[in-house]
Scaffold this motif. Structure first.
Motif, PDB file in Angstrom:
ATOM      1  N   VAL A  76       0.761  -1.117   0.007  1.00  0.00           N
ATOM      2  CA  VAL A  76       0.095  -0.194   0.012  1.00  0.00           C
ATOM      3  C   VAL A  76       0.892   1.184   0.019  1.00  0.00           C
ATOM      4  O   VAL A  76       0.547   2.066  -0.576  1.00  0.00           O
ATOM      5  N   THR A  77       2.001   1.206   0.675  1.00  0.00           N
ATOM      6  CA  THR A  77       2.803   2.516   1.031  1.00  0.00           C
ATOM      7  C   THR A  77       4.211   2.307   0.202  1.00  0.00           C
ATOM      8  O   THR A  77       4.407   3.243  -0.452  1.00  0.00           O
ATOM      9  N   MET A  78       4.719   1.231   0.156  1.00  0.00           N
ATOM     10  CA  MET A  78       6.254   1.404  -0.192  1.00  0.00           C
ATOM     11  C   MET A  78       6.395   1.448  -1.965  1.00  0.00           C
ATOM     12  O   MET A  78       7.437   2.369  -2.244  1.00  0.00           O
ATOM     13  N   PRO A  79       5.501   0.997  -2.762  1.00  0.00           N
ATOM     14  CA  PRO A  79       5.806   1.382  -4.079  1.00  0.00           C
ATOM     15  C   PRO A  79       5.668   2.848  -4.398  1.00  0.00           C
ATOM     16  O   PRO A  79       6.477   3.383  -5.210  1.00  0.00           O
ATOM     17  N   CYS A  97      -5.383   9.013  -2.772  1.00  0.00           N
ATOM     18  CA  CYS A  97      -5.014   9.180  -1.350  1.00  0.00           C
ATOM     19  C   CYS A  97      -5.909   8.490  -0.480  1.00  0.00           C
ATOM     20  O   CYS A  97      -5.816   7.672   0.326  1.00  0.00           O
ATOM     21  N   LEU A  98      -7.309   8.602  -0.910  1.00  0.00           N
ATOM     22  CA  LEU A  98      -8.364   7.829  -0.349  1.00  0.00           C
ATOM     23  C   LEU A  98      -8.365   6.494  -0.148  1.00  0.00           C
ATOM     24  O   LEU A  98      -8.438   5.631   0.615  1.00  0.00           O
ATOM     25  N   THR A  99      -7.889   5.820  -1.397  1.00  0.00           N
ATOM     26  CA  THR A  99      -7.548   4.583  -1.842  1.00  0.00           C
ATOM     27  C   THR A  99      -6.468   3.979  -0.843  1.00  0.00           C
ATOM     28  O   THR A  99      -6.505   3.003  -0.202  1.00  0.00           O
ATOM     29  N   GLN A 100      -5.640   4.973  -0.553  1.00  0.00           N
ATOM     30  CA  GLN A 100      -4.397   4.457   0.231  1.00  0.00           C
ATOM     31  C   GLN A 100      -4.915   4.112   1.728  1.00  0.00           C
ATOM     32  O   GLN A 100      -4.285   3.324   2.274  1.00  0.00           O
ATOM     33  N   VAL A 101      -5.669   5.298   2.057  1.00  0.00           N
ATOM     34  CA  VAL A 101      -6.166   5.340   3.587  1.00  0.00           C
ATOM     35  C   VAL A 101      -6.951   4.031   3.648  1.00  0.00           C
ATOM     36  O   VAL A 101      -6.879   3.423   4.736  1.00  0.00           O
ATOM     37  N   VAL A 105      -5.756   1.341   6.377  1.00  0.00           N
ATOM     38  CA  VAL A 105      -6.463   0.805   7.594  1.00  0.00           C
ATOM     39  C   VAL A 105      -6.804  -0.736   7.380  1.00  0.00           C
ATOM     40  O   VAL A 105      -6.978  -1.511   8.440  1.00  0.00           O
ATOM     41  N   PHE A 106      -7.249  -0.997   6.070  1.00  0.00           N
ATOM     42  CA  PHE A 106      -7.855  -2.252   6.028  1.00  0.00           C
ATOM     43  C   PHE A 106      -6.898  -3.366   6.537  1.00  0.00           C
ATOM     44  O   PHE A 106      -7.106  -4.444   7.312  1.00  0.00           O
TER      45      PHE A 106
END
Ligand SMILES: *[C@@H]1O[C@H](CO)[C@@H](O)[C@H](O)[C@H]1NC(C)=O
Length: 311
Positions: A76-79, A97-101, A105-106
């Motif tokens: 979710v974050t590293m790439p 950004c919303l997708t990342q959040v 959380v998921f």
């Protein structure tokens, strides 16, 4: 009410990590290596458990689920971090950004629920060894995993939907390397009281309840060992629960470090470093914790490799 001349934010800027420019390449290589290790290590665990029928027990099926969750959590974050380190304008669109959040959380929450399921599995294995197979039936295992998915979906949806209510004004600079929920709330120019309340109450529940359940499982395991103290019993607990306990300590150690030790100054720096811990380091270490000292996993690796060389 915000004024009419308010600009609608279509993208955010991610400031990334406070790395001095001369060390940029070094850190890029380091993060890339960490991410590749995470993907590879967790993939090997998932494939190994899939291929080797000796490992088709509840404990290893849950471990395989945990590895899948680790793999996704890190992805979710590293790439995005790696991509942004290479680009001139480290931006992310609003929807991104919303997708990342949502996925952050998921998978973060899924991880903690799976750790509870694994603690329950160890509790049944040690306190009811004779009934283990009948209690942890495939049906129950699948239901526990499905329940974790449903709960974490609802929880991630709740946070994401509450976030879509907010409006953002001029400031679109996030002092972080991903769209962190609390960093986003600080940028909002509408009322964030409900969001904060939900984070405080439900977020607290989601962190504390699993932790308490894990503690209860282990308290019962320890008390059952103390009833009939023997070196064999203690050895059994350490050999079957040691890995799980290490992963739990690593996970909750960083979470507790983040929330219970607030620092007045330099808090963004501390937040970023700790976020780095749980987004990159913990998912990378989990496969090693589970496979290095584990005879079953080593045996499975040997069997799978031998099968390959036979053909
Ligand atoms: C997750 O656990 C369930 C239930 O034990 C199992 O059927 C499934 O194959 C596991 N999923 C993965 C990706 O290992």
């Amino acid at each position: 009410m915000p004024g009419n001349n308010q600009t609608v934010i279509t993208q955010f800027l991610l400031l990334g990590l406070p790395i001095p420019p001369e060390h940029h390449h070094l850190f890029y290589a380091l993060f890339l290596a960490m991410y590749l290790t995470t993907v590879l290590g967790n993939l090997i665990i998932i494939i190994l458990i899939r291929l080797d029928s000796h490992l088709h027990t509840p404990m290893y099926l849950f471990l395989s689920n945990l590895s899948f969750s680790d793999l996704c959590f890190s992805s979710v974050t590293m790439p995005k971090l790696l991509q942004n380190m290479q680009s001139q304008v480290p931006s992310i669109p609003y929807a991104g950004c919303l997708t990342q959040v949502y996925f952050f959380v998921f998978f973060g929450d899924l991880e903690s629920l799976l750790l509870v399921v694994m603690a329950y599995d160890r509790y049944v294995a040690i306190c009811f060894p004779l009934h283990y197979m009948s209690i942890m039936s495939p049906k129950l295992c699948l239901s526990l995993v499905l329940l974790s998915w449903v709960l974490t979906t609802l929880y991630a949806m709740l946070h994401t939907l509450l976030l879509t209510r907010l409006s953002f004004c001029e400031n679109n600079v996030i002092p972080h390397f991903f769209c962190d929920l609390s960093a986003l709330l600080k940028l909002a120019c509408s009322d964030i009281h409900i969001n904060e309340l939900v984070i405080l109450i439900i977020g607290g529940l989601v962190v504390i309840l699993p932790f308490l359940l894990i503690i209860v499982s282990y308290a019962r395991i320890v008390s059952s060992i103390l009833k009939v103290p023997s070196t064999r019993g203690i050895h059994k607990v350490f050999s079957t629960c040691g890995s799980h306990l290490s992963v739990v300590s690593l996970f909750y150690g960083t979470v507790i470090g983040l929330y219970l030790c607030p620092s007045a100054n330099n808090s963004t720096l501390k937040d970023t470093v700790i976020s780095m811990m749980y987004t990159a380091v913990t998912p990378m270490l989990n496969p090693f914790i589970y496979s290095l000292r584990n005879k079953d996993m080593k045996g499975a690796l040997k069997r799978v490799l031998q099968k390959k060389t036979l053909f």
